[in-house]
Design a protein around this motif. Structure first.
Motif, mmCIF file in Angstrom:
data_model
loop_
_atom_site.group_PDB
_atom_site.id
_atom_site.type_symbol
_atom_site.label_atom_id
_atom_site.label_comp_id
_atom_site.label_asym_id
_atom_site.label_seq_id
_atom_site.Cartn_x
_atom_site.Cartn_y
_atom_site.Cartn_z
ATOM 1 N N MET A 1 0.860 -1.181 0.000
ATOM 2 C CA MET A 1 0.000 0.000 0.000
ATOM 3 C C MET A 1 0.895 1.229 0.000
ATOM 4 O O MET A 1 1.503 1.585 0.996
ATOM 5 N N ASN A 2 1.021 1.884 -1.151
ATOM 6 C CA ASN A 2 1.854 3.064 -1.270
ATOM 7 C C ASN A 2 0.984 4.292 -1.407
ATOM 8 O O ASN A 2 0.009 4.323 -2.165
ATOM 9 N N LYS A 3 1.358 5.343 -0.688
ATOM 10 C CA LYS A 3 0.580 6.573 -0.719
ATOM 11 C C LYS A 3 1.524 7.717 -1.027
ATOM 12 O O LYS A 3 2.649 7.768 -0.567
ATOM 13 N N PHE A 391 -0.526 2.081 9.821
ATOM 14 C CA PHE A 391 0.408 2.061 8.688
ATOM 15 C C PHE A 391 1.235 3.346 8.695
ATOM 16 O O PHE A 391 1.168 4.164 7.779
ATOM 17 N N ASP A 393 4.447 3.899 8.328
ATOM 18 C CA ASP A 393 5.455 4.082 7.291
ATOM 19 C C ASP A 393 4.842 4.528 5.975
ATOM 20 O O ASP A 393 5.405 5.361 5.262
ATOM 21 N N GLU A 394 3.624 3.994 5.618
ATOM 22 C CA GLU A 394 2.963 4.430 4.395
ATOM 23 C C GLU A 394 2.487 5.879 4.496
ATOM 24 O O GLU A 394 2.363 6.570 3.493
ATOM 25 N N TYR A 395 2.217 6.336 5.711
ATOM 26 C CA TYR A 395 1.788 7.721 5.914
ATOM 27 C C TYR A 395 2.967 8.646 6.216
ATOM 28 O O TYR A 395 2.761 9.816 6.544
ATOM 29 N N ASN A 401 11.120 6.326 8.126
ATOM 30 C CA ASN A 401 10.950 7.241 6.998
ATOM 31 C C ASN A 401 12.062 8.280 6.996
ATOM 32 O O ASN A 401 12.299 8.959 8.005
ATOM 33 N N ASP A 417 -7.701 11.062 1.813
ATOM 34 C CA ASP A 417 -8.388 9.802 2.100
ATOM 35 C C ASP A 417 -9.884 10.016 2.261
ATOM 36 O O ASP A 417 -10.701 9.271 1.711
ATOM 37 N N GLN A 426 -6.044 -1.121 -0.154
ATOM 38 C CA GLN A 426 -5.965 -0.511 1.174
ATOM 39 C C GLN A 426 -6.960 -1.149 2.141
ATOM 40 O O GLN A 426 -6.623 -1.409 3.308
ATOM 41 N N GLU A 429 -5.702 -4.599 3.180
ATOM 42 C CA GLU A 429 -4.611 -4.490 4.151
ATOM 43 C C GLU A 429 -5.145 -4.076 5.523
ATOM 44 O O GLU A 429 -4.672 -4.552 6.556
ATOM 45 N N ASP A 447 2.492 -3.154 12.813
ATOM 46 C CA ASP A 447 3.640 -2.256 12.961
ATOM 47 C C ASP A 447 3.906 -1.930 14.432
ATOM 48 O O ASP A 447 4.207 -0.788 14.794
#
Length: 661
Positions: A1-3, A391, A393-395, A401, A417, A426, A429, A447
């Protein structure tokens, strides 16, 4: 899941109903373990009444009675309270002490009490684990500057007699604002996560001696010569490590948060830059101090001395001009003097205390039907908030990061979002993170973050506190084993690059330790059966058991390699010994067949042949032995150089560094 931050949306949270999250409490959780518990702390002594019929004299009975009292909660609580009493003597001002006195007697203050929310006596199988579980609580004084950072501290640990260790944790409950405004809730979470990141990046792995600027050579000198008196330079905010730490905090909080909060008053800015920093550091040092005190009590053999010290209450005298800065320096200087003078006999293991983990319990106003995940996902504001926690790290707000998002960037990401919704990836996940789901609450784990979402206020006030403690104890179970796993991995790495001659002994001990910390469904789990599913959900994400099996396979492989090397060395030595024996036998054989009369060997070619053969064989033997010795020393030389290089790199990697964000 990449944002990605691709949409600069002006979407306003206030255009929607944003009071769906009426409360969101953050808890900072530190976990620890203590190895090699003294044999005196035998819990079986509590369950058996000894008398003279057992063939014991009065002195032996008195000694056993002392041993049976050592593990009682009433004694352990005195040991921990002595730490709080010591902190009170160092920090109490005219405005009061940091922690609230829970006794009615001001002359004999008690800063901790038993935590009733952790009383699982009714749920423990056969009630056999009750005397192994310890849970205490300390309330922060409402008049203290520390109260805004945390309102109480829970101390919980479990005595594992079968593996001779203690595992436990500290839970700091952080007070968040009572506002129903989503921006305030987001700010509270962002600050909590920023503190978590700061501690992880700047303080971990914990090295109190490095932070306090303690000369380890001076400690050794004091230890070798008890009469040696060396002046100990008191700490100040100008000391390099402390000054750099403070500077890094100010940079972090300013560039990521304060820069975008132009409506804050000067008092608020001062709180975030200074008061909050000293609250973090003072609380962290208190936690480290408690772990050291527990370590000394349970392992050093000086428990009777500590009990006597704990009973002798120190007089608390209010100081006039104590500030948060003065409190921090007062605690730090006490610890520096104590460690330098070797008052604390045992040195704190930097890796036996974990990084902080976060546990959130979220109470929302919408009374969503929690058994249906789709009902949760339809509420975009709530879901975006939960995803942000789970999540990180994705945020872009995780310590891994490289570009940690500021508060405005994070807010725009959440606006995106809420405005655009979530992809199916998303959602999938997100639903994978669900640990438990029922009518009253839903728990999410990912996490190293735990989120408990619930609807009913009465659950939060009564039953829900015990549910939170189930998750805390489950995390104690898993996190302590992860700590030990990491410690064993580091120990294995060091043994592999060291010049230890008996590595097989260390490898066998590591294998036994791994066996001790492995677990399966049949384990007792502290006797609290409610944490089993939580533990195995955590294990699915952390792969703890798999990593332990992998570490064991690695150690066994290295053990086999080391044994083969030992066997090869033994074979070479046996070959050399055989050559020497053969050479001696050859000489004995040659000279034993020579005639006794020189007349019978008047043929020169016989003497010449014997002499030449003997000389040639001797020279070849000497060359062979010198070659073997030279190659062995050459190999050992390069191995030592490589090992020294690895040890230097290893020590540098394990040294805490204060790095700019």
């Amino acid at each position: 899941m990449n944002k990605f931050l691709t949409v600069q949306s002006d979407y306003d949270f206030n255009s929607e109903k944003t009071d769906i999250i009426s409360d969101s409490n953050a808890k900072y959780c530190y976990f620890f373990y203590i190895n090699n518990i003294s044999h005196k702390f035998d819990l079986d002594l509590q369950d058996y009444h000894f008398d003279e019929k057992d063939g014991l004299n009065k002195e032996e009975l008195d000694q056993l009675q002392k041993f049976s009292n050592l593990t009682k909660s009433s004694i352990v609580i005195q040991i921990i309270n002595s730490v709080f009493n010591r902190i009170a003597t160092l920090t109490t001002s005219k405005n009061g002490s940091l922690f609230a006195n829970m006794s009615n007697n001001p002359q004999s203050p008690s800063y901790i009490t038993y935590d009733q929310n952790n009383d699982f006596s009714n749920s423990i199988l056969g009630n056999i684990h009750t005397n192994k579980m310890y849970s205490f609580s300390a309330n922060v004084s409402k008049e203290s500057y520390l109260y805004r950072f945390a309102d109480h501290l829970n101390i919980m640990f479990y005595l594992q007699q079968d593996t001779n260790r203690i595992v436990g944790g500290f839970v700091l409950n952080k007070l968040d604002s009572d506002s129903n405004n989503f921006d305030d809730t987001l700010n509270d979470y962002y600050i909590s996560n920023l503190i978590n990141t700061f501690i992880t990046d700047q303080l971990y792995p914990y090295d109190l001696e490095l932070l306090l600027g303690i000369d380890k050579g001076l400690i050794d000198k004091q230890g070798n010569d008890k009469n040696a008196v060396e002046p100990i330079k008191p700490l100040s905010m100008e000391d390099s490590n402390i000054a750099l730490l403070k500077e890094n905090w100010e940079k972090l909080i300013t560039t990521k948060f304060l820069k975008y909060k132009t409506d804050l008053s000067e008092e608020e800015v001062e709180y975030y830059k200074n008061t909050l920093f000293y609250s973090i550091m003072s609380t962290w040092m208190i936690i480290v101090h408690i772990v050291e005190e527990l370590d000394e009590y349970f392992t050093s053999g000086n428990e009777e001395k500590l009990i006597q010290t704990a009973k002798a209450k120190e007089q608390v005298v209010s100081k006039i001009n104590m500030t948060e800065t003065a409190d921090f320096l007062s605690i730090a200087n006490y610890l520096k003097v104590a460690k330098t003078n070797d008052i604390m006999a045992r040195k704190f293991d930097n890796y036996s205390l974990s990084k902080p983990r976060m546990l959130f319990d979220v109470y929302n106003e919408d009374n969503i039907f929690l058994l249906d995940a789709n009902q949760i996902i339809k509420n975009r504001i709530l879901t975006s908030y939960l995803m942000m926690i789970l999540f990180r790290d994705e945020y872009g707000i995780s310590d891994i990061n490289s570009n940690f998002l500021n508060i405005n960037q994070l807010r725009r990401l959440l606006q995106e979002d809420v405005q655009n919704g979530f992809s199916q990836t998303q959602i999938d996940e997100f639903t994978k993170t669900i640990c438990a789901q029922n009518f009253d609450y839903v728990s999410f784990i990912n996490d190293n973050q735990i989120v408990l979402l619930h609807n009913r206020a009465n659950d939060k006030n009564v039953q829900f506190k015990k549910i939170v403690n189930y998750y805390t104890w489950a995390t104690v179970f898993v996190a302590s084993k992860e700590l030990e796993r990491n410690d064993l991995k580091d120990h294995t790495d060091y043994i592999m690059i060291s010049n230890q001659k008996s590595k097989v002994v260390f490898f066998r001990q590591i294998i036994r330790d791994i066996e001790d910390i492995k677990f399966n469904w049949d384990d007792d789990f502290f006797g609290v059966k409610q944490i089993k599913n939580i533990v195995f959900t955590m294990n699915k994400q952390t792969k703890l058991v798999e990593s332990l099996n992998g570490l064991m396979d690695r150690v066994k492989t290295e053990d086999e390699i080391f044994k083969r090397q030992t066997e090869r060395t033994s074979i070479i030595l046996s070959f050399i010994v055989a050559l020497l024996i053969g050479y001696v036998d050859f000489l004995a054989c040659v000279f034993s067949i020579l005639p006794c009369s020189w007349i019978a060997v008047s043929w020169n070619w016989i003497l010449g042949t014997i002499g030449f053969t003997t000389f040639t064989t001797t020279i070849n033997m000497i060359i062979l032995m010198l070659t073997i010795v030279y190659l062995g020393r050459l190999r050992s030389r390069y191995r030592n150089i490589d090992s020294r290089a690895k040890r230097i790199r290893y020590s540098k990697e394990r040294t805490p560094k204060y790095v700019d964000q």
